[in-house]
Write an enzyme that holds these catalytic residues in place. Structure first.
Site, PDB file in Angstrom:
ATOM      1  N   LYS A 232       0.839  -1.206   0.000  1.00 35.07           N
ATOM      2  CA  LYS A 232       0.000   0.000   0.000  1.00 35.07           C
ATOM      3  C   LYS A 232       0.871   1.251   0.000  1.00 35.07           C
ATOM      4  CE  LYS A 232      -2.104  -1.134   3.851  1.00 35.07           C
ATOM      5  NZ  LYS A 232      -1.424  -2.422   4.165  1.00 35.07           N
TER       6      LYS A 232
ATOM      7  N   ARG B  76     -10.075   0.213   8.275  1.00 31.47           N
ATOM      8  CA  ARG B  76      -9.532  -1.090   8.599  1.00 31.47           C
ATOM      9  C   ARG B  76     -10.524  -1.949   9.339  1.00 31.47           C
ATOM     10  NH1 ARG B  76      -3.855  -0.182   8.632  1.00 31.47           N
ATOM     11  NH2 ARG B  76      -2.645  -1.875   9.453  1.00 31.47           N
TER      12      ARG B  76
ATOM     13  N   ARG C 203      11.958  -5.221   4.711  1.00 30.27           N
ATOM     14  CA  ARG C 203      11.556  -3.811   4.531  1.00 30.27           C
ATOM     15  C   ARG C 203      12.474  -2.865   5.301  1.00 30.27           C
ATOM     16  NH1 ARG C 203       5.570  -1.773   5.562  1.00 30.27           N
ATOM     17  NH2 ARG C 203       5.816  -2.819   7.560  1.00 30.27           N
TER      18      ARG C 203
ATOM     19  N   ARG D 169      11.040  -1.242  10.946  1.00 30.93           N
ATOM     20  CA  ARG D 169       9.928  -0.897  11.818  1.00 30.93           C
ATOM     21  C   ARG D 169       9.855  -1.857  13.002  1.00 30.93           C
ATOM     22  NH1 ARG D 169       4.630   0.267   8.197  1.00 30.93           N
ATOM     23  NH2 ARG D 169       3.697  -1.095   9.768  1.00 30.93           N
TER      24      ARG D 169
ATOM     25  N   ARG E 276      -0.320  -9.446  13.026  1.00 23.47           N
ATOM     26  CA  ARG E 276      -0.953  -8.426  12.165  1.00 23.47           C
ATOM     27  C   ARG E 276      -1.764  -9.099  11.052  1.00 23.47           C
ATOM     28  NH1 ARG E 276       4.243  -5.383  10.569  1.00 23.47           N
ATOM     29  NH2 ARG E 276       2.918  -4.218   9.126  1.00 23.47           N
TER      30      ARG E 276
HETATM   31  P1  AP5 Z   1       4.754  -1.549   1.892  1.00 26.22           P
HETATM   32  O1  AP5 Z   1       4.433  -0.727   0.689  1.00 26.22           O
HETATM   33  O2  AP5 Z   1       5.421  -0.897   3.050  1.00 26.22           O
HETATM   34  O3  AP5 Z   1       3.445  -2.333   2.377  1.00 26.22           O
HETATM   35  P2  AP5 Z   1       2.161  -1.804   3.153  1.00 26.22           P
HETATM   36  O4  AP5 Z   1       0.980  -2.453   2.523  1.00 26.22           O
HETATM   37  O5  AP5 Z   1       2.146  -0.317   3.247  1.00 26.22           O
HETATM   38  O6  AP5 Z   1       2.440  -2.504   4.545  1.00 26.22           O
HETATM   39  P3  AP5 Z   1       2.364  -1.962   6.043  1.00 26.22           P
HETATM   40  O7  AP5 Z   1       3.098  -2.959   6.885  1.00 26.22           O
HETATM   41  O8  AP5 Z   1       2.751  -0.534   6.142  1.00 26.22           O
HETATM   42  O9  AP5 Z   1       0.842  -2.086   6.285  1.00 26.22           O
HETATM   43  P4  AP5 Z   1       0.113  -2.172   7.607  1.00 26.22           P
HETATM   44  O10 AP5 Z   1      -1.269  -2.067   7.106  1.00 26.22           O
HETATM   45  O11 AP5 Z   1       0.387  -3.350   8.458  1.00 26.22           O
HETATM   46  O12 AP5 Z   1       0.751  -0.992   8.477  1.00 26.22           O
HETATM   47  P5  AP5 Z   1       0.245   0.475   8.839  1.00 26.22           P
HETATM   48  O13 AP5 Z   1       1.403   1.355   8.843  1.00 26.22           O
HETATM   49  O14 AP5 Z   1      -0.946   0.820   8.033  1.00 26.22           O
HETATM   50  O15 AP5 Z   1       5.608  -2.814   1.378  1.00 26.22           O
HETATM   51  C1  AP5 Z   1       6.103  -3.797   2.284  1.00 26.22           C
HETATM   52  C2  AP5 Z   1       7.494  -4.275   1.815  1.00 26.22           C
HETATM   53  O16 AP5 Z   1       7.361  -4.981   0.567  1.00 26.22           O
HETATM   54  C3  AP5 Z   1       8.490  -3.136   1.524  1.00 26.22           C
HETATM   55  O17 AP5 Z   1       9.778  -3.559   1.893  1.00 26.22           O
HETATM   56  C4  AP5 Z   1       8.396  -2.932  -0.002  1.00 26.22           C
HETATM   57  O18 AP5 Z   1       9.597  -2.416  -0.547  1.00 26.22           O
HETATM   58  C5  AP5 Z   1       8.136  -4.359  -0.466  1.00 26.22           C
HETATM   59  N1  AP5 Z   1       7.351  -4.423  -1.700  1.00 26.22           N
HETATM   60  C6  AP5 Z   1       6.338  -3.589  -2.092  1.00 26.22           C
HETATM   61  N2  AP5 Z   1       5.831  -3.965  -3.286  1.00 26.22           N
HETATM   62  C7  AP5 Z   1       6.522  -5.086  -3.648  1.00 26.22           C
HETATM   63  C8  AP5 Z   1       6.461  -5.965  -4.784  1.00 26.22           C
HETATM   64  N3  AP5 Z   1       5.598  -5.763  -5.779  1.00 26.22           N
HETATM   65  N4  AP5 Z   1       7.304  -7.022  -4.828  1.00 26.22           N
HETATM   66  C9  AP5 Z   1       8.205  -7.237  -3.822  1.00 26.22           C
HETATM   67  N5  AP5 Z   1       8.319  -6.445  -2.728  1.00 26.22           N
HETATM   68  C10 AP5 Z   1       7.481  -5.377  -2.641  1.00 26.22           C
HETATM   69  O19 AP5 Z   1      -0.259   0.252  10.336  1.00 26.22           O
HETATM   70  C11 AP5 Z   1       0.618  -0.007  11.393  1.00 26.22           C
HETATM   71  C12 AP5 Z   1      -0.150  -0.149  12.702  1.00 26.22           C
HETATM   72  O20 AP5 Z   1      -0.832   1.090  13.009  1.00 26.22           O
HETATM   73  C13 AP5 Z   1      -1.269  -1.200  12.716  1.00 26.22           C
HETATM   74  O21 AP5 Z   1      -0.769  -2.475  13.012  1.00 26.22           O
HETATM   75  C14 AP5 Z   1      -2.195  -0.649  13.803  1.00 26.22           C
HETATM   76  O22 AP5 Z   1      -1.691  -0.922  15.066  1.00 26.22           O
HETATM   77  C15 AP5 Z   1      -2.123   0.852  13.567  1.00 26.22           C
HETATM   78  N6  AP5 Z   1      -3.142   1.347  12.617  1.00 26.22           N
HETATM   79  C16 AP5 Z   1      -2.896   1.955  11.406  1.00 26.22           C
HETATM   80  N7  AP5 Z   1      -4.048   2.281  10.792  1.00 26.22           N
HETATM   81  C17 AP5 Z   1      -5.043   1.868  11.624  1.00 26.22           C
HETATM   82  C18 AP5 Z   1      -6.464   1.914  11.522  1.00 26.22           C
HETATM   83  N8  AP5 Z   1      -7.086   2.452  10.454  1.00 26.22           N
HETATM   84  N9  AP5 Z   1      -7.185   1.390  12.546  1.00 26.22           N
HETATM   85  C19 AP5 Z   1      -6.580   0.853  13.633  1.00 26.22           C
HETATM   86  N10 AP5 Z   1      -5.239   0.781  13.795  1.00 26.22           N
HETATM   87  C20 AP5 Z   1      -4.476   1.293  12.795  1.00 26.22           C
HETATM   88 ZN    ZN Z   2       2.359   1.059   4.874  1.00 26.34          ZN
END
Ligand code: AP5
Ligand code: ZN
Length: 218
Positions: free
Chosen positions: A13, A88, A123, A156, A167
Protein backbone atom coordinates in the site's frame (compact mmCIF):
# COMPACT_ATOMS: atom_id res chain seq x y z
CA UNK A 1 -9.88 11.92 -6.74
CA UNK A 2 -10.53 10.04 -3.50
CA UNK A 3 -9.03 6.58 -3.24
CA UNK A 4 -8.92 3.83 -0.60
CA UNK A 5 -6.01 1.39 -0.76
CA UNK A 6 -7.02 -1.87 0.85
CA UNK A 7 -4.65 -4.75 1.51
CA UNK A 8 -2.89 -6.85 4.11
CA UNK A 9 0.18 -5.62 6.00
CA UNK A 10 3.04 -5.65 3.51
CA UNK A 11 0.77 -5.82 0.45
CA UNK A 12 2.48 -2.73 -0.95
CA UNK A 13 0.00 0.00 0.00
CA UNK A 14 2.69 2.48 1.01
CA UNK A 15 4.82 1.64 -2.03
CA UNK A 16 2.00 2.21 -4.52
CA UNK A 17 0.66 5.20 -2.58
CA UNK A 18 3.83 7.14 -3.43
CA UNK A 19 3.19 6.76 -7.17
CA UNK A 20 -0.53 7.40 -7.04
CA UNK A 21 -0.19 10.52 -4.90
CA UNK A 22 2.49 11.97 -7.14
CA UNK A 23 0.56 11.22 -10.34
CA UNK A 24 -2.72 12.73 -9.17
CA UNK A 25 -1.33 15.43 -6.88
CA UNK A 26 -3.22 14.23 -3.83
CA UNK A 27 -1.97 13.76 -0.26
CA UNK A 28 -1.31 10.31 1.18
CA UNK A 29 -3.22 9.79 4.40
CA UNK A 30 -1.55 6.85 6.10
CA UNK A 31 -3.03 6.30 9.55
CA UNK A 32 0.00 4.08 10.30
CA UNK A 33 2.44 6.91 9.46
CA UNK A 34 0.38 9.40 11.49
CA UNK A 35 0.38 7.10 14.53
CA UNK A 36 4.12 6.38 14.19
CA UNK A 37 4.79 10.14 14.09
CA UNK A 38 2.75 10.56 17.30
CA UNK A 39 4.73 7.77 19.00
CA UNK A 40 7.99 9.39 17.96
CA UNK A 41 6.90 12.79 19.28
CA UNK A 42 5.84 11.17 22.55
CA UNK A 43 2.47 13.00 22.42
CA UNK A 44 -0.52 11.89 24.49
CA UNK A 45 -1.84 10.00 21.47
CA UNK A 46 1.56 8.40 20.90
CA UNK A 47 1.78 7.15 24.47
CA UNK A 48 -1.72 5.68 24.19
CA UNK A 49 -1.06 3.73 20.96
CA UNK A 50 2.58 2.67 21.26
CA UNK A 51 2.02 -0.70 22.89
CA UNK A 52 -0.89 -1.66 20.66
CA UNK A 53 1.15 -0.93 17.55
CA UNK A 54 4.19 -2.85 18.75
CA UNK A 55 2.02 -5.90 19.37
CA UNK A 56 0.31 -5.59 15.96
CA UNK A 57 -3.20 -4.95 17.30
CA UNK A 58 -5.56 -2.24 16.08
CA UNK A 59 -5.94 1.18 17.67
CA UNK A 60 -9.54 1.92 18.74
CA UNK A 61 -12.01 3.06 16.10
CA UNK A 62 -12.86 6.27 18.03
CA UNK A 63 -9.26 7.46 18.01
CA UNK A 64 -8.73 6.64 14.33
CA UNK A 65 -12.01 8.12 13.11
CA UNK A 66 -11.34 11.40 14.95
CA UNK A 67 -7.81 11.54 13.55
CA UNK A 68 -8.97 10.99 9.96
CA UNK A 69 -11.90 13.41 10.16
CA UNK A 70 -9.56 16.12 11.38
CA UNK A 71 -7.03 15.35 8.64
CA UNK A 72 -9.47 15.37 5.70
CA UNK A 73 -10.78 18.77 6.80
CA UNK A 74 -7.39 20.34 6.02
CA UNK A 75 -7.02 22.48 2.87
CA UNK A 76 -4.65 20.11 1.02
CA UNK A 77 -7.44 17.51 0.92
CA UNK A 78 -9.82 19.76 -1.04
CA UNK A 79 -9.05 18.02 -4.37
CA UNK A 80 -8.93 14.52 -2.99
CA UNK A 81 -6.72 12.19 -1.00
CA UNK A 82 -5.56 8.63 -0.74
CA UNK A 83 -6.32 6.54 2.33
CA UNK A 84 -3.53 4.06 3.06
CA UNK A 85 -4.41 1.64 5.88
CA UNK A 86 -7.80 3.20 6.56
CA UNK A 87 -10.60 2.11 6.90
CA UNK A 88 -9.53 -1.09 8.60
CA UNK A 89 -12.74 -2.12 10.30
CA UNK A 90 -16.43 -2.01 9.35
CA UNK A 91 -17.16 0.75 11.93
CA UNK A 92 -14.40 2.90 10.35
CA UNK A 93 -15.93 2.41 6.89
CA UNK A 94 -19.42 3.14 8.25
CA UNK A 95 -18.14 6.35 9.86
CA UNK A 96 -17.03 7.66 6.45
CA UNK A 97 -20.36 6.65 4.89
CA UNK A 98 -22.29 8.37 7.67
CA UNK A 99 -20.18 11.52 7.36
CA UNK A 100 -20.99 11.62 3.62
CA UNK A 101 -17.35 11.29 2.56
CA UNK A 102 -17.72 10.16 -1.06
CA UNK A 103 -14.96 7.84 -2.27
CA UNK A 104 -14.33 7.29 -6.02
CA UNK A 105 -12.25 4.11 -5.98
CA UNK A 106 -11.39 1.24 -3.68
CA UNK A 107 -8.25 -0.57 -4.82
CA UNK A 108 -7.57 -3.93 -3.24
CA UNK A 109 -3.95 -5.10 -3.52
CA UNK A 110 -4.04 -8.89 -3.07
CA UNK A 111 -0.92 -10.71 -1.81
CA UNK A 112 -0.82 -14.19 -0.21
CA UNK A 113 0.30 -14.48 3.42
CA UNK A 114 3.48 -16.48 2.65
CA UNK A 115 4.84 -13.62 0.55
CA UNK A 116 4.09 -11.05 3.26
CA UNK A 117 6.47 -12.39 5.91
CA UNK A 118 9.38 -12.23 3.46
CA UNK A 119 8.50 -8.72 2.35
CA UNK A 120 8.28 -7.33 5.85
CA UNK A 121 11.50 -9.00 7.01
CA UNK A 122 13.37 -7.13 4.25
CA UNK A 123 11.56 -3.81 4.53
CA UNK A 124 13.48 -0.65 5.36
CA UNK A 125 11.84 2.74 5.80
CA UNK A 126 12.76 6.41 5.89
CA UNK A 127 10.70 7.46 8.91
CA UNK A 128 10.52 11.19 8.16
CA UNK A 129 8.96 10.78 4.69
CA UNK A 130 7.38 7.32 4.92
CA UNK A 131 9.38 6.19 1.84
CA UNK A 132 9.58 2.40 1.69
CA UNK A 133 12.33 0.09 0.40
CA UNK A 134 13.12 -3.61 0.37
CA UNK A 135 16.66 -4.95 0.64
CA UNK A 136 16.15 -7.25 -2.40
CA UNK A 137 12.99 -6.20 -4.27
CA UNK A 138 13.24 -2.42 -4.09
CA UNK A 139 16.71 -1.51 -2.79
CA UNK A 140 17.80 2.08 -2.14
CA UNK A 141 20.52 3.45 -4.45
CA UNK A 142 22.98 3.35 -1.56
CA UNK A 143 22.56 0.55 1.01
CA UNK A 144 20.86 1.70 4.21
CA UNK A 145 20.27 5.27 2.96
CA UNK A 146 17.21 7.14 1.72
CA UNK A 147 17.41 8.01 -2.01
CA UNK A 148 16.24 11.60 -1.52
CA UNK A 149 17.84 12.78 1.74
CA UNK A 150 20.64 10.23 2.24
CA UNK A 151 19.45 9.78 5.82
CA UNK A 152 19.57 6.38 7.52
CA UNK A 153 16.84 3.81 6.83
CA UNK A 154 15.40 1.81 9.74
CA UNK A 155 13.40 -1.35 10.37
CA UNK A 156 9.93 -0.90 11.82
CA UNK A 157 9.30 -2.13 15.41
CA UNK A 158 6.35 -4.23 14.25
CA UNK A 159 8.19 -6.12 11.48
CA UNK A 160 9.42 -9.02 13.63
CA UNK A 161 8.06 -12.34 12.42
CA UNK A 162 5.83 -12.96 15.48
CA UNK A 163 4.26 -9.49 15.22
CA UNK A 164 3.78 -9.85 11.46
CA UNK A 165 1.85 -13.09 12.04
CA UNK A 166 -0.36 -11.34 14.57
CA UNK A 167 -0.95 -8.43 12.17
CA UNK A 168 -1.98 -10.91 9.46
CA UNK A 169 -4.44 -12.62 11.77
CA UNK A 170 -5.91 -9.24 12.79
CA UNK A 171 -6.16 -8.36 9.09
CA UNK A 172 -8.11 -11.52 8.25
CA UNK A 173 -10.48 -11.06 11.22
CA UNK A 174 -11.15 -7.34 11.13
CA UNK A 175 -10.13 -5.83 7.79
CA UNK A 176 -10.73 -8.54 5.16
CA UNK A 177 -14.54 -8.26 5.68
CA UNK A 178 -14.24 -4.83 4.03
CA UNK A 179 -13.62 -6.59 0.69
CA UNK A 180 -17.16 -7.92 0.71
CA UNK A 181 -18.48 -4.69 2.24
CA UNK A 182 -17.25 -2.56 -0.68
CA UNK A 183 -18.00 -5.17 -3.37
CA UNK A 184 -21.61 -5.52 -2.20
CA UNK A 185 -22.08 -1.78 -1.89
CA UNK A 186 -20.74 -1.28 -5.45
CA UNK A 187 -23.26 -3.82 -6.75
CA UNK A 188 -26.22 -2.48 -4.80
CA UNK A 189 -25.70 1.24 -5.27
CA UNK A 190 -23.23 1.91 -8.10
CA UNK A 191 -24.18 5.59 -8.27
CA UNK A 192 -22.95 6.32 -4.74
CA UNK A 193 -20.55 3.51 -3.91
CA UNK A 194 -16.88 3.66 -4.86
CA UNK A 195 -15.83 1.60 -7.90
CA UNK A 196 -14.13 -1.60 -6.72
CA UNK A 197 -10.90 -2.86 -8.29
CA UNK A 198 -8.82 -5.86 -7.34
CA UNK A 199 -5.15 -5.81 -8.33
CA UNK A 200 -2.81 -8.81 -8.15
CA UNK A 201 -0.10 -7.56 -5.79
CA UNK A 202 2.50 -10.20 -6.69
CA UNK A 203 4.91 -9.05 -9.40
CA UNK A 204 7.34 -6.19 -9.84
CA UNK A 205 6.53 -2.84 -8.24
CA UNK A 206 6.24 -1.33 -11.77
CA UNK A 207 3.82 -4.04 -12.97
CA UNK A 208 1.59 -3.37 -10.04
CA UNK A 209 1.75 0.39 -10.59
CA UNK A 210 0.60 -0.19 -14.19
CA UNK A 211 -2.34 -2.30 -13.02
CA UNK A 212 -3.23 0.39 -10.51
CA UNK A 213 -3.19 3.14 -13.16
CA UNK A 214 -5.29 0.97 -15.51
CA UNK A 215 -7.82 0.44 -12.75
CA UNK A 216 -8.04 4.15 -11.93
CA UNK A 217 -8.06 5.37 -15.53
CA UNK A 218 -9.45 2.40 -17.47
P1 AP5 B 1 4.75 -1.55 1.89
O1 AP5 B 1 4.43 -0.73 0.69
O2 AP5 B 1 5.42 -0.90 3.05
O3 AP5 B 1 3.45 -2.33 2.38
P2 AP5 B 1 2.16 -1.80 3.15
O4 AP5 B 1 0.98 -2.45 2.52
O5 AP5 B 1 2.15 -0.32 3.25
O6 AP5 B 1 2.44 -2.50 4.54
P3 AP5 B 1 2.36 -1.96 6.04
O7 AP5 B 1 3.10 -2.96 6.89
O8 AP5 B 1 2.75 -0.53 6.14
O9 AP5 B 1 0.84 -2.09 6.29
P4 AP5 B 1 0.11 -2.17 7.61
O10 AP5 B 1 -1.27 -2.07 7.11
O11 AP5 B 1 0.39 -3.35 8.46
O12 AP5 B 1 0.75 -0.99 8.48
P5 AP5 B 1 0.24 0.47 8.84
O13 AP5 B 1 1.40 1.35 8.84
O14 AP5 B 1 -0.95 0.82 8.03
O15 AP5 B 1 5.61 -2.81 1.38
C1 AP5 B 1 6.10 -3.80 2.28
C2 AP5 B 1 7.49 -4.28 1.82
O16 AP5 B 1 7.36 -4.98 0.57
C3 AP5 B 1 8.49 -3.14 1.52
O17 AP5 B 1 9.78 -3.56 1.89
C4 AP5 B 1 8.40 -2.93 0.00
O18 AP5 B 1 9.60 -2.42 -0.55
C5 AP5 B 1 8.14 -4.36 -0.47
N1 AP5 B 1 7.35 -4.42 -1.70
C6 AP5 B 1 6.34 -3.59 -2.09
N2 AP5 B 1 5.83 -3.97 -3.29
C7 AP5 B 1 6.52 -5.09 -3.65
C8 AP5 B 1 6.46 -5.97 -4.78
N3 AP5 B 1 5.60 -5.76 -5.78
N4 AP5 B 1 7.30 -7.02 -4.83
C9 AP5 B 1 8.20 -7.24 -3.82
N5 AP5 B 1 8.32 -6.44 -2.73
C10 AP5 B 1 7.48 -5.38 -2.64
O19 AP5 B 1 -0.26 0.25 10.34
C11 AP5 B 1 0.62 -0.01 11.39
C12 AP5 B 1 -0.15 -0.15 12.70
O20 AP5 B 1 -0.83 1.09 13.01
C13 AP5 B 1 -1.27 -1.20 12.72
O21 AP5 B 1 -0.77 -2.48 13.01
C14 AP5 B 1 -2.19 -0.65 13.80
O22 AP5 B 1 -1.69 -0.92 15.07
C15 AP5 B 1 -2.12 0.85 13.57
N6 AP5 B 1 -3.14 1.35 12.62
C16 AP5 B 1 -2.90 1.95 11.41
N7 AP5 B 1 -4.05 2.28 10.79
C17 AP5 B 1 -5.04 1.87 11.62
C18 AP5 B 1 -6.46 1.91 11.52
N8 AP5 B 1 -7.09 2.45 10.45
N9 AP5 B 1 -7.19 1.39 12.55
C19 AP5 B 1 -6.58 0.85 13.63
N10 AP5 B 1 -5.24 0.78 13.79
C20 AP5 B 1 -4.48 1.29 12.80
ZN1 ZN C 1 2.36 1.06 4.87
Amino acid sequence: MRVILLGAPGAGKGTQAQFICERYGIPQISTGDMLRAAVKEGSELGLKVKEIMTSGGLVSDDIIIALVKERIGQPDCANGFLFDGFPRTIPQADAMKEAGVKIDHVLEIAVPDEEIVNRLAGRRVHPASGRVYHVDHNPPKEAGKDDVTGEALIQRDDDSEATVRNRLSVYHDQTAPLVEYYQEWAQQDPANAPAYHKVDGVGSVDDITRQVIDALEG
